[in-house]
Design an enzyme around this catalytic site. Structure first.
Site, mmCIF file in Angstrom:
data_model
loop_
_atom_site.group_PDB
_atom_site.id
_atom_site.type_symbol
_atom_site.label_atom_id
_atom_site.label_comp_id
_atom_site.label_asym_id
_atom_site.label_seq_id
_atom_site.Cartn_x
_atom_site.Cartn_y
_atom_site.Cartn_z
ATOM 1 N N ASP A 94 0.920 -1.314 0.032
ATOM 2 C CA ASP A 94 -0.096 -0.057 0.043
ATOM 3 C C ASP A 94 0.841 1.385 -0.032
ATOM 4 O O ASP A 94 0.488 2.331 0.482
ATOM 5 C CB ASP A 94 -0.719 -0.009 1.521
ATOM 6 C CG ASP A 94 -0.110 -0.093 2.459
ATOM 7 O OD1 ASP A 94 1.085 0.163 2.472
ATOM 8 O OD2 ASP A 94 -0.794 -0.427 3.625
ATOM 9 N N GLU A 116 -0.135 -9.266 -1.443
ATOM 10 C CA GLU A 116 -0.673 -8.632 -0.276
ATOM 11 C C GLU A 116 -1.990 -7.824 -0.521
ATOM 12 O O GLU A 116 -2.041 -6.738 -0.037
ATOM 13 C CB GLU A 116 0.184 -7.884 0.800
ATOM 14 C CG GLU A 116 -0.239 -7.781 2.283
ATOM 15 C CD GLU A 116 0.658 -6.901 3.023
ATOM 16 O OE1 GLU A 116 0.587 -5.907 2.976
ATOM 17 O OE2 GLU A 116 1.503 -7.312 3.979
ATOM 18 N N GLU A 130 -2.474 4.934 2.788
ATOM 19 C CA GLU A 130 -2.294 3.583 2.354
ATOM 20 C C GLU A 130 -3.731 3.132 1.957
ATOM 21 O O GLU A 130 -3.343 2.234 1.031
ATOM 22 C CB GLU A 130 -1.994 2.858 3.564
ATOM 23 C CG GLU A 130 -0.639 3.127 4.396
ATOM 24 C CD GLU A 130 -0.626 4.424 5.231
ATOM 25 O OE1 GLU A 130 -1.615 5.266 5.297
ATOM 26 O OE2 GLU A 130 0.390 4.549 5.925
ATOM 27 N N HIS A 207 5.172 4.866 14.841
ATOM 28 C CA HIS A 207 5.513 5.886 14.079
ATOM 29 C C HIS A 207 4.470 6.306 13.091
ATOM 30 O O HIS A 207 4.626 7.459 12.457
ATOM 31 C CB HIS A 207 6.595 5.214 13.363
ATOM 32 C CG HIS A 207 6.419 4.233 12.447
ATOM 33 N ND1 HIS A 207 6.684 2.980 12.508
ATOM 34 C CD2 HIS A 207 6.100 4.415 10.968
ATOM 35 C CE1 HIS A 207 6.199 2.303 11.582
ATOM 36 N NE2 HIS A 207 5.945 3.362 10.561
ATOM 37 N N ARG A 209 1.908 8.138 10.872
ATOM 38 C CA ARG A 209 1.421 9.353 11.032
ATOM 39 C C ARG A 209 0.008 9.789 11.539
ATOM 40 O O ARG A 209 -0.058 10.800 12.355
ATOM 41 C CB ARG A 209 1.218 9.745 9.407
ATOM 42 C CG ARG A 209 1.096 11.176 8.901
ATOM 43 C CD ARG A 209 1.261 11.159 7.512
ATOM 44 N NE ARG A 209 2.401 11.309 7.093
ATOM 45 C CZ ARG A 209 3.147 12.294 6.363
ATOM 46 N NH1 ARG A 209 2.648 13.600 6.709
ATOM 47 N NH2 ARG A 209 4.518 12.125 6.152
ATOM 48 N N HIS A 240 11.559 5.800 15.662
ATOM 49 C CA HIS A 240 11.584 6.222 14.423
ATOM 50 C C HIS A 240 12.194 7.352 14.376
ATOM 51 O O HIS A 240 12.317 8.228 15.188
ATOM 52 C CB HIS A 240 10.191 6.290 13.992
ATOM 53 C CG HIS A 240 10.183 6.411 12.425
ATOM 54 N ND1 HIS A 240 10.041 7.251 11.730
ATOM 55 C CD2 HIS A 240 9.746 5.405 11.710
ATOM 56 C CE1 HIS A 240 10.037 7.066 10.493
ATOM 57 N NE2 HIS A 240 9.678 5.708 10.253
HETATM 58 N N1 UDP Z 1 11.445 -3.669 11.356
HETATM 59 C C1 UDP Z 1 12.774 -3.667 11.470
HETATM 60 N N2 UDP Z 1 13.405 -2.797 12.159
HETATM 61 C C2 UDP Z 1 12.619 -1.814 13.266
HETATM 62 C C3 UDP Z 1 11.254 -2.204 13.151
HETATM 63 C C4 UDP Z 1 10.524 -3.043 12.072
HETATM 64 O O1 UDP Z 1 13.630 -4.257 10.618
HETATM 65 O O2 UDP Z 1 13.441 -1.279 13.999
HETATM 66 C C5 UDP Z 1 10.781 -4.580 10.544
HETATM 67 C C6 UDP Z 1 9.794 -5.641 11.076
HETATM 68 O O3 UDP Z 1 10.193 -6.777 11.426
HETATM 69 C C7 UDP Z 1 8.640 -6.047 10.083
HETATM 70 C C8 UDP Z 1 8.744 -4.509 9.096
HETATM 71 O O4 UDP Z 1 9.929 -3.840 9.673
HETATM 72 O O5 UDP Z 1 9.062 -6.833 9.027
HETATM 73 C C9 UDP Z 1 7.603 -3.444 9.608
HETATM 74 O O6 UDP Z 1 7.977 -2.481 9.074
HETATM 75 P P1 UDP Z 1 7.117 -1.110 9.331
HETATM 76 O O7 UDP Z 1 6.516 -1.155 10.832
HETATM 77 O O8 UDP Z 1 7.756 0.134 9.099
HETATM 78 O O9 UDP Z 1 5.884 -1.095 8.200
HETATM 79 P P2 UDP Z 1 4.292 -1.662 8.112
HETATM 80 O O10 UDP Z 1 4.504 -3.083 8.536
HETATM 81 O O11 UDP Z 1 3.539 -1.027 9.255
HETATM 82 O O12 UDP Z 1 3.964 -1.169 6.718
#
Ligand code: UDP
Length: 364
Positions: A94, A116, A130, A207, A209, A240
């Site tokens: 997304d 996904e 998103e 983190h 928004r 973050h």
């Molecule tokens: N992750 C990472 N380091 C961090 C925090 C998260 O590698 O400090 C990994 C986590 O294992 C997961 C992904 O990043 O696979 C999630 O990313 P994020 O939370 O940025 O995005 P979302 O999943 O909400 O799209």
């Protein structure tokens, strides 16, 4: 059959890496177009999986608005598509890269496949991009790789032809199993880094928004109250880099002795921290999907979720971001609910998603 994978953020790279590795293993003709919407965090993921993108757009500039990012992405991707003549494009999830990649594919009459697919908050008035990115991509895509039955149902409700929806599970589990198999020693070694072995800690990330400002402040105040009352519980928080996030986290948590604030960590380190924690508090999507495979309950710090499977199966609790709700959820996890949540199987997949995606494409 010539295939392009287009992605640019850390979570997309984590979730597309196993698809790429499986395609290579099966001898498929595939190229990666990395937009680098996240720069460093993307490169770290490529390094872990030993992947080198075929094209790197390095698209970010300081103070770039979403409309400029989108238009530059479409133009840059379009040039590559005209040169390479791909048959299929795979985009993921997304992000702005997902949406721009789909539009560029559409303009070039290339079939777009959405990995996904079908996640919905069902709030189309949400001002954050998103939900709209995934809906635009869902409208353009020919084939939809839905991680769960519910995601498939969402797509059917929008009139997508059932034949074009394939339930795959989420590729994030494929990645997790890959690193557990190939990087086991590194993951164990990292556990010694923060002196946390044998200590009880909550792993937290926040983190989004939509949580900036009061939602984050109220959540952190509740976490602070809980940690002050429970000095045997620790908190590890990779914070973050966005100043909006860092300021509030520092204000609320910095002085507590049982809190470790660190910069965002790379993927292996994060898996290691997840593996060792008591439970997770997060507003992330991917973490909710990974956590049940490691037997870790998740407290979701959001008011809505596009992953209701986590709540229904009992691996996660939707706490919201109000002070009392967050505090009470943490109290709830002191009871027997914790054991139940730790022993629930993962509703998001079993590590076979990449193979299902490749098999489907090879059958076309
Ligand atoms: N992750 C990472 N380091 C961090 C925090 C998260 O590698 O400090 C990994 C986590 O294992 C997961 C992904 O990043 O696979 C999630 O990313 P994020 O939370 O940025 O995005 P979302 O999943 O909400 O799209």
């Amino acid at each position: 059959m010539k295939i392009a994978l287009i992605f640019g953020t850390r979570p997309e790279a984590i979730k597309m890496a196993p698809v790429y590795l499986k395609m290579k293993e099966l001898g498929m003709d595939v190229k990666i177009i990395a937009t680098a919407q996240h720069r460093e965090m993307l490169d770290q993921v490529f390094e872990i999986f030993k992947i080198k993108p075929d094209y790197d757009l390095n698209i970010m500039k300081p103070n770039q608005q979403l409309s400029e990012l989108t238009s530059r992405l479409i133009v840059s991707i379009d040039k590559i598509l005209k040169k390479e003549k791909f048959d299929y494009i795979l985009v993921h999830g997304d992000t702005t890269s997902t949406m721009a990649g789909s539009i560029a594919g559409f303009y070039n009459k290339i079939k777009v496949c959405h990995v996904e697919a079908g996640l919905r908050t069902n709030n189309i008035y949400n001002p954050y991009p998103e939900e709209m990115n995934r809906r635009i991509t869902g409208t353009i895509a020919t084939y939809h790789f839905a991680p769960t039955k519910r995601a498939k149902k969402n797509l059917l409700n929008e009139g997508i032809n059932e034949k074009n929806i394939i339930i795959t599970g989420n590729t994030v589990i494929d990645s997790l199993l890959w690193v557990e198999k190939n990087k086991k020693d590194e993951i164990e070694k990292i556990k010694e880094k923060y002196g946390l072995k044998g200590k009880k800690y909550i792993l937290m990330t926040m983190h989004r928004r939509e949580n900036w400002g009061d939602p984050m402040k109220n959540t952190l105040k509740a976490v602070k109250k809980y940690l002050k009352e429970n000095s045997d519980m620790n908190l590890v928080f990779p914070v973050h880099l966005n100043p909006m996030v860092r300021k509030v986290v520092n204000e609320e948590l910095k002085e507590l002795k049982n809190v470790i604030l660190i910069d965002p960590v790379e993927y292996l380190e994060f898996i290691s921290l997840m593996d060792g924690c008591h439970y997770i508090m997060t507003d992330s999507g991917g973490i909710q999907e990974e956590a049940p495979s490691l037997g870790k309950p998740t407290v979701v710090l959001r008011k809505t979720t596009e992953r209701p499977e986590a709540l229904e199966s009992g691996t996660a609790l939707l706490a919201g971001t109000d002070f009392n709700d967050v505090y009470n959820t943490m109290k709830q996890l002191e009871g027997e609910l914790y054991e139940k949540m730790s022993n629930t199987s993962n509703p998001f997949g079993n590590g076979k998603a990449s193979k299902i995606i490749c098999d489907f494409l090879n059958s076309l």
